[in-house]
Write a protein that holds these residues in place. Structure first.
Motif, short mmCIF file in Angstrom:
data_model
loop_
_atom_site.label_atom_id
_atom_site.label_comp_id
_atom_site.label_asym_id
_atom_site.label_seq_id
_atom_site.Cartn_x
_atom_site.Cartn_y
_atom_site.Cartn_z
N THR A 1 80.49 49.25 130.14
CA THR A 1 79.94 50.54 129.74
C THR A 1 78.75 50.30 128.82
OG1 THR A 1 82.16 51.51 129.80
CG2 THR A 1 80.45 52.76 128.66
N VAL A 2 77.62 50.93 129.14
CA VAL A 2 76.41 50.83 128.33
C VAL A 2 76.22 52.17 127.63
CG1 VAL A 2 73.92 50.47 128.33
CG2 VAL A 2 75.37 49.15 129.87
N THR A 3 76.15 52.12 126.29
CA THR A 3 75.95 53.33 125.48
C THR A 3 74.56 53.26 124.87
OG1 THR A 3 78.31 53.37 124.97
CG2 THR A 3 76.87 54.67 123.56
N THR A 4 73.78 54.32 125.06
CA THR A 4 72.42 54.38 124.50
C THR A 4 72.21 55.74 123.85
OG1 THR A 4 71.52 55.19 126.60
CG2 THR A 4 71.42 52.81 126.21
N GLY A 5 71.21 55.83 122.99
CA GLY A 5 70.88 57.11 122.38
C GLY A 5 70.36 56.96 120.97
N TRP A 6 70.55 58.01 120.17
CA TRP A 6 70.09 58.02 118.78
C TRP A 6 70.91 59.01 117.97
CZ3 TRP A 6 68.21 62.77 117.18
CH2 TRP A 6 67.77 63.65 118.18
N ARG A 7 70.89 58.83 116.63
CA ARG A 7 71.55 59.73 115.68
C ARG A 7 70.60 59.99 114.51
NH1 ARG A 7 75.98 56.18 116.62
NH2 ARG A 7 77.63 57.26 117.75
N PHE A 8 70.59 61.23 114.04
CA PHE A 8 69.77 61.58 112.87
C PHE A 8 70.59 62.51 111.98
CE2 PHE A 8 66.71 64.24 110.58
CZ PHE A 8 65.91 63.26 110.01
N ASN A 9 70.68 62.19 110.70
CA ASN A 9 71.40 63.00 109.72
C ASN A 9 70.43 63.37 108.61
OD1 ASN A 9 73.94 62.53 111.07
ND2 ASN A 9 73.89 60.50 110.17
N ALA A 10 70.53 64.60 108.14
CA ALA A 10 69.64 65.05 107.07
C ALA A 10 70.38 66.00 106.15
CB ALA A 10 68.41 65.74 107.66
N LEU A 11 70.01 65.95 104.88
CA LEU A 11 70.51 66.89 103.88
C LEU A 11 69.30 67.50 103.19
CD1 LEU A 11 72.75 68.17 102.13
CD2 LEU A 11 72.59 66.15 100.65
N VAL A 12 69.26 68.83 103.18
CA VAL A 12 68.20 69.57 102.49
C VAL A 12 68.89 70.50 101.49
CG1 VAL A 12 66.27 71.18 102.75
CG2 VAL A 12 66.72 69.49 104.54
N VAL A 13 68.50 70.40 100.23
CA VAL A 13 69.13 71.20 99.16
C VAL A 13 68.11 72.20 98.63
CG1 VAL A 13 70.22 71.12 96.89
CG2 VAL A 13 70.65 69.29 98.54
#
Length: 188
Positions: free
Chosen positions: A135-147
């Motif tokens: 199994t090949v897993t590809t992609g991206w993740r982005f996390n952000a916090l704005v106060v």
């Protein structure tokens, strides 16, 4: 049937077998199609001058964009500050101290965005009979916090993975019979 016809049918069946392998995709419907787009929107947010409306226009709108969570002041403090040790007063970011003192006038937007694809590759029969699975897993993740305090951005931070690529391989020399002894013992 003639041997040539049988061979032609078998060849057609085997040629398209890799397309029979499972594929999966996990995606959040959002205004950003890539890590770079999400990061560029985040970078457009300016401390002290961006307000709630401008943050919403950039896509960080919990009423419109999925996976944008609204945090209260205590959740913001918990997200930013490590909870397992004491921090000297000078090391707490000023904006977080301001947020905690503002209490209900402080809100945060926490975004967890990702696009992940999982594809099984290789030989259909090896996969189907459980001899070899890849199994090949590809992609991206982005996390952000704005106060925001009083509708003005006072703090922001981000993290993520611009490129995800993982390969998982499992081999079972006995194929479909692998683990049969364990299954048989459950019937006794």
């Amino acid at each position: 049937m003639r041997p040539r016809v049988q061979l032609a049918i078998l060849t057609l069946l085997l040629a398209g077998c890799s397309s029979l392998l499972p594929k999966g995709q996990q995606e959040t419907v959002s205004p950003w199609k890539s890590f770079d787009e999400a990061k560029a929107a985040f970078d457009s947010i300016e401390l002290g001058s961006s307000d709630r409306d401008s943050v919403h226009k950039l896509g960080f709108d919990p009423g419109v964009t999925p996976n944008v969570q609204i945090l209260n002041y205590s959740q913001i403090a918990h997200a930013v500050l490590p909870g397992d040790r004491l921090i000297p007063n000078g090391e707490v970011p000023t904006a977080i101290r301001t947020c905690v003192l503002a209490q209900e006038r402080c809100i945060g937007y926490l975004l967890e965005e990702s696009r992940i694809k999982r594809n099984r590759v290789g030989n259909f029969w090896g996969d189907f009979l459980n001899f070899h699975r890849e199994t090949v897993t590809t992609g991206w993740r982005f996390n952000a916090l704005v106060v925001l305090v009083d509708n003005q951005v006072v703090f922001k931070q981000w993290s993520g993975q611009p490129a995800i690529r993982e390969v998982g391989v499992s081999r079972n020399p006995l194929g479909p019979f692998q683990g049969a002894g364990e299954r048989m013992s459950t019937f006794q």
